[in-house]
Design a protein around this motif. Structure first.
Motif, PDB file in Angstrom:
ATOM      1  N   LEU A 100      51.732  37.233 -33.993  1.00 23.21           N
ATOM      2  CA  LEU A 100      50.885  37.334 -35.527  1.00 23.21           C
ATOM      3  C   LEU A 100      50.544  35.859 -36.251  1.00 23.21           C
ATOM      4  CD1 LEU A 100      50.140  39.101 -38.500  1.00 23.21           C
ATOM      5  CD2 LEU A 100      52.538  38.274 -39.087  1.00 23.21           C
ATOM      6  N   LEU A 101      51.425  35.003 -36.122  1.00 21.98           N
ATOM      7  CA  LEU A 101      50.693  33.620 -36.349  1.00 21.98           C
ATOM      8  C   LEU A 101      49.714  33.112 -35.294  1.00 21.98           C
ATOM      9  CD1 LEU A 101      54.143  31.674 -37.597  1.00 21.98           C
ATOM     10  CD2 LEU A 101      52.359  33.695 -39.235  1.00 21.98           C
ATOM     11  N   ASP A 102      49.381  33.669 -34.487  1.00 21.75           N
ATOM     12  CA  ASP A 102      48.446  32.708 -33.137  1.00 21.75           C
ATOM     13  C   ASP A 102      47.073  33.543 -33.351  1.00 21.75           C
ATOM     14  OD1 ASP A 102      50.211  31.225 -32.457  1.00 21.75           O
ATOM     15  OD2 ASP A 102      50.647  31.987 -30.623  1.00 21.75           O
TER      16      ASP A 102
ATOM     17  N   LEU B 195      49.610  27.720 -42.065  1.00 22.62           N
ATOM     18  CA  LEU B 195      50.370  26.412 -42.940  1.00 22.62           C
ATOM     19  C   LEU B 195      51.754  26.988 -42.603  1.00 22.62           C
ATOM     20  CD1 LEU B 195      48.747  25.241 -46.354  1.00 22.62           C
ATOM     21  CD2 LEU B 195      48.357  25.245 -44.316  1.00 22.62           C
ATOM     22  N   ARG B 196      52.034  25.801 -41.271  1.00 26.25           N
ATOM     23  CA  ARG B 196      53.283  25.720 -40.818  1.00 26.25           C
ATOM     24  C   ARG B 196      54.966  25.038 -40.860  1.00 26.25           C
ATOM     25  NH1 ARG B 196      51.854  29.146 -34.645  1.00 26.25           N
ATOM     26  NH2 ARG B 196      49.777  29.952 -35.614  1.00 26.25           N
ATOM     27  N   ALA B 197      54.011  23.755 -41.633  1.00 22.56           N
ATOM     28  CA  ALA B 197      54.677  22.587 -41.379  1.00 22.56           C
ATOM     29  C   ALA B 197      55.860  22.283 -42.539  1.00 22.56           C
ATOM     30  CB  ALA B 197      54.143  21.321 -41.760  1.00 22.56           C
TER      31      ALA B 197
ATOM     32  N   ARG C 237      61.810  30.966 -49.146  1.00 23.63           N
ATOM     33  CA  ARG C 237      60.935  30.766 -47.187  1.00 23.63           C
ATOM     34  C   ARG C 237      60.192  31.922 -46.624  1.00 23.63           C
ATOM     35  NH1 ARG C 237      65.669  34.125 -47.727  1.00 23.63           N
ATOM     36  NH2 ARG C 237      65.472  36.181 -46.489  1.00 23.63           N
ATOM     37  N   ALA C 238      59.833  31.298 -45.814  1.00 27.60           N
ATOM     38  CA  ALA C 238      58.364  32.109 -45.908  1.00 27.60           C
ATOM     39  C   ALA C 238      58.206  31.684 -43.583  1.00 27.60           C
ATOM     40  CB  ALA C 238      57.091  31.245 -46.609  1.00 27.60           C
ATOM     41  N   LEU C 239      57.441  32.628 -43.415  1.00 29.40           N
ATOM     42  CA  LEU C 239      56.932  32.214 -41.669  1.00 29.40           C
ATOM     43  C   LEU C 239      55.690  31.811 -41.700  1.00 29.40           C
ATOM     44  CD1 LEU C 239      57.345  35.530 -40.484  1.00 29.40           C
ATOM     45  CD2 LEU C 239      58.810  33.765 -39.745  1.00 29.40           C
TER      46      LEU C 239
ATOM     47  N   PHE D 287      60.454  35.934 -49.749  1.00 36.84           N
ATOM     48  CA  PHE D 287      62.264  35.433 -48.915  1.00 36.84           C
ATOM     49  C   PHE D 287      61.632  36.218 -47.247  1.00 36.84           C
ATOM     50  CE2 PHE D 287      63.130  35.299 -53.275  1.00 36.84           C
ATOM     51  CZ  PHE D 287      64.105  34.521 -53.408  1.00 36.84           C
ATOM     52  N   GLY D 288      60.878  35.859 -47.038  1.00 38.24           N
ATOM     53  CA  GLY D 288      60.693  36.115 -45.736  1.00 38.24           C
ATOM     54  C   GLY D 288      58.798  36.148 -45.217  1.00 38.24           C
TER      55      GLY D 288
END
Length: 485
Positions: A8-10, A22-24, A42-44, A85-86
């Motif tokens: 999904l993120l890709d 943003l993932r960092a 928190r988040a992916l 929260f996710g």
């Protein structure tokens, strides 16, 4: 079952550009907690779409992958409503265009990421007024204002955010876009769908644009600071000014003695506006279509002083003096933290019962915890009181904050007995979600849950907020509580 997140993120990075996924941890950190820091989530990843089509693409991809989405504007909320929260945080900050200005129709069409102050400036450039005004207007965004049905200081004259919207554009939970951007003051062609999304805190759909209603700019505005004997005297003064000034009365804010004391103690440049001490204070604003607002307000307050309704008053002689008086009110939330931990309630009661509420709730809290310092202030003119409590001097912050549920019960029970609301203008979010079933009408709760199920059957939009209707994968657990960090 394989984890859908990497793919999904890709895919989103390919669509939006990797710079906007943003993932960092350091990049995501500002999006994982609100200003008060009560909850840390928190988040992916945090995604930053550029327009409505990209918002729709993100939501559609998340729906297909079963991944929750939490929309965020300026992240200035106060009830945990924007904390993830996710799942993904969907930032609307890049949707910041003013799409259209129509002075003849007195409307402004803007995207959800526009900062409120910029919306005000766009209206002013057109010779008109967008009256929604909040202390955070330099950083909050209009989409967040609408998703929480923000109130602010001008509700008395112009209404809540809901009253300032003619049309919306909304991305639905399946990625479809509802185009309801009609700039009409009369439209009875079926259900008025925009009101489902205003105040829903991103749980039913994601607002991406709005047609806002503008108003004529007043020719003059006058501001005064008034000393009064009590909350009852403040209510009596408000009633008189409302009756005599009518629509010209644009603000009536209540400030307790403790509130003024801590502003004078901690706010840079704050100056005591009146000689001596008083049992209560009011900040009053009157506007007019002529240059006569100042004399009109002086005459109204002169009568109140002569009749003994007010004890003292000062009317600002310049715009700078007026802003200085407003800063005394607007600094209150900020300076309260300088007095230690605080327990906050955003409640409303009928205007006629505001003074009785202040007296009853103050007495009950002081009886529960001797030494607690009540800092109850706010929009007395529309019945919305920020009933905040500062810890007793010398008490440990953690011990004080552990009493939050007990004080909720005391304050909210009194509000409920007065036919009020436990969530006036900040929303329900997470912090009041589990309070709602105790006080809301059971039929109303059932309708809310049915609407959530109908519009978001997978429970992916801001899961766990406002009403609990089962949880999406990665959704907030009902046991999650404030960190008070």
């Amino acid at each position: 079952m394989p984890d859908p997140a990497p793919a999904l993120l890709d895919a989103l990075a390919a669509r939006l550009g990797s710079a906007h996924v943003l993932r960092a941890p350091d990049d995501m950190a500002p999006h994982l907690a609100e200003t008060r820091g009560l909850y840390r989530g928190r988040a992916l990843a945090v995604v930053r779409p550029a327009d409505t089509a990209e918002v729709a693409a993100v939501v559609r991809a998340c729906a297909e992958a079963g991944v929750p989405v939490v929309a965020q504007g300026g992240n200035t909320g106060l009830v945990g409503g924007g904390v993830p929260f996710g799942g993904l945080v969907l930032s609307l900050a890049r949707l910041d265009r003013v799409r259209a200005v129509d002075p003849a129709n007195a409307t402004l069409t803007v995207e959800a990421g526009c900062i409120l102050a910029r919306v005000q400036e766009a209206a002013e450039a057109a010779g008109l007024l967008f009256p929604l005004s909040l202390a955070s207007e330099g950083s909050c965004r209009i989409g967040g204002n609408l998703s929480t049905n923000a109130g602010g200081t001008a509700v008395l004259a112009y209404g809540n955010a809901r009253d300032l919207v003619l049309g919306l554009e909304v991305v639905l939970a399946d990625g479809r876009v509802w185009n309801g951007l009609k700039a009409l003051r009369k439209d009875n062609a079926g259900y008025d769908l925009k009101h489902l999304f205003i105040g829903s805190e991103g749980t039913l759909g994601i607002i991406t644009a709005a047609v806002l209603k503008l108003h004529p700019r007043p020719a003059s505005t006058a501001t005064a600071f008034v000393g009064l004997a009590s909350a009852q005297a403040a209510l009596a003064l408000f009633t008189r000014l409302r009756d005599r000034a009518g629509g010209r009365l644009t603000a009536f804010e209540y400030i307790p003695p403790f509130g003024l004391d801590i502003v004078l103690r901690h706010a840079p440049g704050a100056v005591r506006p009146l000689d001596g001490d008083h049992g209560a204070y009011a900040l009053v604003e009157v506007s007019a279509e002529t240059p006569e607002a100042g004399p009109a307000l002086e005459a109204l307050l002169g009568d109140a002083l002569e009749d003994g309704l007010a004890e003292d008053a000062v009317v600002a002689r310049s715009a700078a003096q007026g802003r200085a008086l407003w800063r005394l009110r607007e600094s209150l939330s900020d300076v309260q933290r300088r007095e230690g931990a605080s327990i906050k309630h955003d409640v409303s009661v009928p205007v006629s019962r505001t003074a009785a509420f202040l007296e009853r709730a103050t007495a009950a809290c002081e009886a529960e915890l001797p030494g607690v310092r009540v800092c109850a202030f706010g929009h007395l003119g529309d019945g919305n009181i920020h009933f905040n409590l500062s810890q007793p001097v010398g008490m440990e912050a953690a011990a004080f904050l552990a009493l939050w549920p007990r004080f909720n019960r005391i304050v909210h029970d009194i509000v409920h007995a007065m036919n009020g609301s436990i969530a006036a203008e900040h929303g329900v979010g997470l912090i009041k979600r589990d309070e709602l079933p105790r006080y809301a009408d059971p039929v109303a709760l059932d309708l809310m849950r049915r609407l959530k199920q109908a519009l978001d059957p997978q429970g992916l939009l801001n899961p766990g907020k406002v009403v609990a209707v089962g949880e999406a994968p990665g959704g907030v657990d009902a046991a999650v509580g404030p960190s008070f960090g």
